[in-house]
Design an enzyme around this catalytic site. Structure first.
Site, PDB file in Angstrom:
ATOM      1  CG  ASP A 173       5.071  -7.733   0.476  1.00 13.84           C
ATOM      2  OD1 ASP A 173       5.560  -8.261   1.137  1.00 13.84           O
ATOM      3  OD2 ASP A 173       5.557  -7.922  -0.683  1.00 13.84           O
TER       4      ASP A 173
ATOM      5  CG  ASP B 180       3.634 -10.050  -3.096  1.00 10.08           C
ATOM      6  OD1 ASP B 180       4.106  -9.815  -2.128  1.00 10.08           O
ATOM      7  OD2 ASP B 180       3.918 -10.908  -3.665  1.00 10.08           O
TER       8      ASP B 180
ATOM      9  CE  LYS C 246       6.089 -11.624  -5.376  1.00  9.16           C
ATOM     10  NZ  LYS C 246       6.665 -12.548  -4.110  1.00  9.16           N
TER      11      LYS C 246
END
Length: 340
Positions: free
Chosen positions: A246, A259, A261
């Site tokens: 990401d 990352d 989420k």
């Protein structure tokens, strides 16, 4: 002396002493007759005690063990002895070996010792963005999905069946489709923030689907700087797997693989993120062994953003924690390779 005189005087006259003692007792005859009626209770048939029928000789040790210990005086040893006497010795079995205690057969270091970092990095301020190519190499996501633990698979399937029961098959398909769409829109909004170094566009901020997520991560974005990669493909040239990271940027001064989420439920601790730490460790290892990247990463960050706009939970992974999850990732990778 006076009492004796009085008794002698009475005894001298016949009938006087007899009248003295008979009169009060005659007046109280009826109350004392009640005692006689109560005596009939004892004439009833005595109840049979069922414990008398027990073979006391056969259960002598059991009776002794129960009656010889007082509750307040019990210890772990005496409880174990009673349990052993009542139910027999416990079955001895060897506990299963946990996956984290194993050592990967094909161990590769997280940090690449052969990678040479240039003294002067590229002057370009644009983050790297390498497109993901279709190859025969498995992705990090696929490897983790196909090596999920039986316990996680059970809970995932139970959640799925519960949602299908509530929404129906078509409703559940629409629900999951919207979740993926929200994730894509959220990542796109973050990318525009990092590329322009400004807030997301007005359309993105007003989009009901992601406005809550963007509000959720605002306090985390303040700690992120020097973005080096965005939605960029990474490939481990030795272990032969790939993925799409990401973001790679500094979080509070530490270079991290980040990352993002999204979640509708709070995940305040790292253990609530399930296999996400393994995913981040896999990306870090791939970056460090990918020739396209002229830097190495030793830390990770998982940011869980919430749809209702509540502050996101950033879970920082230091080098030691990343190394632990790297070993777990290598075991999952070996499991996948053995199956395929």
């Amino acid at each position: 002396l006076v009492r004796m005189k009085f008794l002698q005087l009475l005894s001298g006259k016949p009938g006087k002493l007899e009248m003295l003692f008979q009169t009060p007792f005659c007046q109280k005859q009826f109350p004392y007759m009640c005692l006689a009626t109560s005596a009939c209770l004892y004439s009833k048939k005595k109840k049979v005690n069922s414990y008398e029928q027990v073979d006391q000789e056969k259960y002598k040790n059991l009776v002794y063990s129960v009656t010889s210990y007082k509750t307040s005086a019990q210890t772990p040893e005496t409880i174990f002895e009673e349990d052993n006497l009542l139910y027999g010795p416990p079955d001895k079995h060897r506990p299963p070996v946990k996956a984290e205690t194993k050592t990967p057969k094909n161990w590769v270091p997280l940090i690449n010792p052969n990678k040479r970092i240039p003294l002067l990095n590229s002057d370009s301020n644009l983050p790297m963005k390498i497109a993901l190519q279709k190859t025969k190499m498995p992705s990090v996501t696929r490897i983790l999905q196909q090596t999920i633990s039986p316990q996680q698979a059970f809970y995932l399937e139970r959640w799925k069946q519960k949602m299908i029961l509530e929404l129906g098959k078509d409703g559940f398909a629409e629900y999951t489709k919207n979740l993926f769409l929200q994730g894509e829109l959220f990542h796109a909004a973050l990318e525009s923030v990092f590329l322009s170094e400004e807030m997301a566009t007005k359309e993105q901020r007003e989009d009901v689907a992601i406005s809550g997520y963007l509000s959720s991560v605002q306090h985390v974005l303040k700690d992120i700087s020097e973005v080096k990669a965005l939605e960029s493909a990474v490939q481990h040239e030795t272990l032969q797997y790939l993925g799409l990271v990401d973001c790679v940027a500094k979080y509070r001064g530490q270079l991290c693989a980040i990352d993002w989420k999204t979640s509708e439920k709070p995940k305040p601790s790292l253990k609530n993120t399930f296999d996400n730490p393994l995913q981040v460790a896999a990306y870090i290892g791939a970056i460090n062994h990918d020739a396209n990247y002229d830097f190495q990463v030793s830390c990770g960050l998982i940011v869980v953003a919430y749809k209702n706009g509540s502050p996101a939970h950033p879970h920082f992974m230091d080098p030691d924690l990343c190394s632990q999850y790297w070993n777990k990732w290598l075991l999952r990778l070996e499991e996948y390779m053995d199956r395929n």
